[in-house]
Design an enzyme around this catalytic site. Structure first.
Site, PDB file in Angstrom:
ATOM      1  N   HIS A  57       0.823  -1.213   0.000  1.00  0.00           N
ATOM      2  CA  HIS A  57       0.000   0.000   0.000  1.00  0.00           C
ATOM      3  C   HIS A  57       0.852   1.256   0.000  1.00  0.00           C
ATOM      4  O   HIS A  57       0.376   2.331   0.348  1.00  0.00           O
ATOM      5  CB  HIS A  57      -0.904   0.028   1.226  1.00  0.00           C
ATOM      6  CG  HIS A  57      -1.700  -1.212   1.439  1.00  0.00           C
ATOM      7  ND1 HIS A  57      -2.549  -1.695   0.479  1.00  0.00           N
ATOM      8  CD2 HIS A  57      -1.766  -2.077   2.481  1.00  0.00           C
ATOM      9  CE1 HIS A  57      -3.114  -2.806   0.935  1.00  0.00           C
ATOM     10  NE2 HIS A  57      -2.641  -3.068   2.128  1.00  0.00           N
ATOM     11  N   HIS A 219      -6.863  -4.671  -1.003  1.00  0.00           N
ATOM     12  CA  HIS A 219      -6.081  -5.913  -1.047  1.00  0.00           C
ATOM     13  C   HIS A 219      -6.474  -6.753  -2.245  1.00  0.00           C
ATOM     14  O   HIS A 219      -6.299  -7.958  -2.249  1.00  0.00           O
ATOM     15  CB  HIS A 219      -6.320  -6.742   0.212  1.00  0.00           C
ATOM     16  CG  HIS A 219      -6.011  -5.997   1.452  1.00  0.00           C
ATOM     17  ND1 HIS A 219      -6.955  -5.294   2.139  1.00  0.00           N
ATOM     18  CD2 HIS A 219      -4.849  -5.819   2.105  1.00  0.00           C
ATOM     19  CE1 HIS A 219      -6.393  -4.723   3.178  1.00  0.00           C
ATOM     20  NE2 HIS A 219      -5.115  -5.021   3.186  1.00  0.00           N
TER      21      HIS A 219
END
Ligand SMILES: Nc1ncnc2c1ncn2[C@@H]1O[C@H](COP(=O)(O)OP(=O)(O)O)[C@@H](O)[C@H]1O
Ligand SMILES: [Mg+2]
Lengths: 333, 211
Positions: A57, A219
């Site tokens: 991320h 995700h």
């Protein structure tokens, strides 16, 4: 799979070594267990802020370690929450005695691992408060489920709480501010393409050439709905419309508008989205008084965008504007 | 087999690690349908670390072996399954602390304590489409076998069969816990990865304690 890596098992370690080499004055890196912490930690008298989550991320969270933001970040494997030993060691490394705030994104893995770590830190005499961020309106909230995911509001909470901690505010106030950001921020994202977890070697899901996924997580979890690709303006209407429909933000409000790239979407498209968001909000009586545009909470190389709106008041605006000096975000310093 | 000692418990753990390694891709593929495509990778990393720990520091008794596995899982798996399975092994270790050999009833008691640990941490109930949906029916079958006087091998085989049925029964369910719950109705039609790994652990025990 095409990726610029050396070995799938070493992705996180190699990245951490790169961060250390690139930012030696701002951060230090522990390789066993993995965590990134402020080079000047512990900062005496200051509440420390620790966050963490799966890798992939970037720049969140490791890129947000530094003056005015996080004291430490714990990176897990790609898209996998970190483990309690990392969080405990990071907490100990940055604790100055003024207390530690854990900012946790609402994913079962993150929540459970941070819970274990907070218990262990308390056993060692460190005062810990945890705030769970859950701002994703794509997920139906219910008492009987895992609840909403933590997404874009996490970045804003880390910045704003970091500024408050820097001012010397006590732990309970910094934690309250974190909850205030979470209560006043809402997000929703979408994807044009999937992404490939290095260890998995193939895309997490398949999307047709002409399809997009609305309500995506960070995700590569599939979203709520799959549909034919639409124009930027139509996508903005779906995302921002869902955010306003949630009821927290509406006509007459001033907001921070955060237009985030999922990793693969270039700035040229983010600015188009921002333009359309600006128009859309104007039409609904909402005024953008601050903005953040760029890749800040990504999903590897996924193409897509998320929109986060945070309702601002004077206190939040002032803390947002306060100086910050981290590898991933810096101004006023 | 009527009771198991440290040797048999270690044999089970080795068999479990081997099966997880073998099924790594499959577990990950199940997780990519309704999660984030890491369950097999997570479990394999954890069980590899567990075996390394057991080899580096040979445990003195069964409780020490289970505790060692718990620490490896908590420290290496991450994700939801790390703290959940870690808690399970930790609670099982506490339940049989000091025992040299386990009768079928001891295995059932340890298993009960382990499941209760997972439920206390994860707050999932049967029907939420999680590992609990394989574990609870397995416990019921184990308990029934114990009540009818079965030995460890026979009882654990019954538990593994029940876990397989519980695992398959997760397919039509809509997830209410974990990452899969974000999908709402779209989570139906897919087998839960955690229930699948729970079945693997039990099937490994049935194999190791078979004859
Ligand atoms: N609250 C919970 N209680 C019990 N089991 C859970 C819970 N949340 C998730 N699980 C189990 O964990 C599995 C997913 O594990 P894993 O993929 O390793 O973690 P993550 O979801 O964090 O990526 C699910 O298939 C489910 O069986
Ligand atoms: Mg997973």
């Amino acid at each position: 799979m095409k990726k610029l890596i050396n070995n799938v098992d070493d992705v996180v370690r190699d990245e951490l070594e790169g961060i250390q080499l690139a930012h030696p004055h701002d951060v230090k890196v522990s390789l066993d267990p993995y965590y990134i912490y402020r080079a000047d930690a512990p900062v005496q008298g200051k509440v420390a802020i620790v966050s963490g989550g799966g890798s992939g991320h970037e720049p969140m969270h490791g890129g947000f370690v530094g003056m005015g933001m996080l004291d430490a970040a714990c990176p897990g494997e790609v898209f996998t929450s970190p483990t309690p030993d990392q969080m405990l060691e990071a907490t100990k490394a940055v604790s100055s005695g003024a207390g530690v705030l854990h900012i946790v994104k609402n994913y079962t893995g993150d929540v459970l691992n941070f819970e274990m770590a907070a218990d262990m830190a308390r056993d060692e005499g460190i005062e810990v408060e945890s705030v769970v961020i859950d701002d994703d309106v794509a997920v139906q909230d219910s008492l009987y489920t895992a609840g909403r995911r933590g997404v874009g509001a996490t970045v804003l909470a880390e910045k704003i709480c970091g500024a408050a901690a820097e001012e010397g505010r006590p732990l309970s106030e910094v934690a309250d501010l974190c909850r205030k950001v979470n209560d006043n921020a809402r997000s929703m994202g979408m994807a044009l393409t999937s992404c490939t977890v290095p260890a998995a070697g193939k895309p997490t899901f398949e999307l047709g050439e002409d399809e997009m996924e609305i309500g995506i997580g960070i995700h590569g979890e599939p979203g709520r709905e799959r549909m034919k690709v639409k124009s930027a303006a139509e996508v903005v209407e779906i995302l921002a419309g869902a955010i306003l429909d949630d009821g927290v933000i509406g006509s007459g409000d001033n907001v921070l508008a955060f237009v985030n790239s999922m990793g693969g979407t270039p700035l040229i498209e983010l600015y188009i989205v921002y333009r359309d968001l600006h128009r859309f909000l104007e039409g609904r009586g909402v005024t953008i008084t601050r903005n953040l545009i760029g890749p800040y909470i990504t999903s590897l190389e996924m193409q897509g965008v998320s929109i986060t709106l945070l309702k601002l008041d004077d206190e939040l605006t002032r803390l947002w504007d306060a100086p910050v000096k981290t590898p991933g975000m810096r101004w006023g310093a | 087999m009527n009771s198991v000692g440290l040797e048999e418990v270690l044999a089970w753990l080795r068999e479990a690690a081997a099966r997880i390694e073998e099924q790594k891709e499959y577990l990950t593929q199940l997780d990519s349908a309704i999660g984030d495509a890491d369950h097999g990778i997570n479990m394999n990393r954890g069980f590899k670390a567990a075996l390394e720990r057991l080899e580096a520091n040979p445990p003195e008794d069964i409780a020490a072996a289970l505790k060692s596995v718990a620490m490896a899982l908590i420290g290496k798996v991450g994700g939801a399954s790390g703290p959940l399975y870690g808690t399970m092994f930790m609670e099982m270790a506490k339940a049989i602390d000091g025992k040299e050999r386990l009768e079928a009833a001891d295995v059932a008691a340890a298993f009960r304590a382990g499941i209760d640990g997972i439920k206390a941490r994860g707050k999932a109930e049967e029907g939420d489409k999680t590992m609990i949906d394989a574990l609870e029916p397995a416990y019921a079958a184990l308990q029934e076998a114990v009540a009818s006087g079965a030995g460890v091998g026979e009882a654990i085989a019954a538990a593994a069969d029940a876990a397989a049925r519980g695992m398959e029964a997760t397919i039509p369910l809509v997830a209410r816990k974990g990452r899969a719950s974000y999908l709402g109705e779209r989570s139906a039609g897919h087998q839960d990865p955690g229930a699948t790994s729970s079945h693997l652990l039990l099937a490994a025990a049935a194999e190791a304690w078979g004859s």
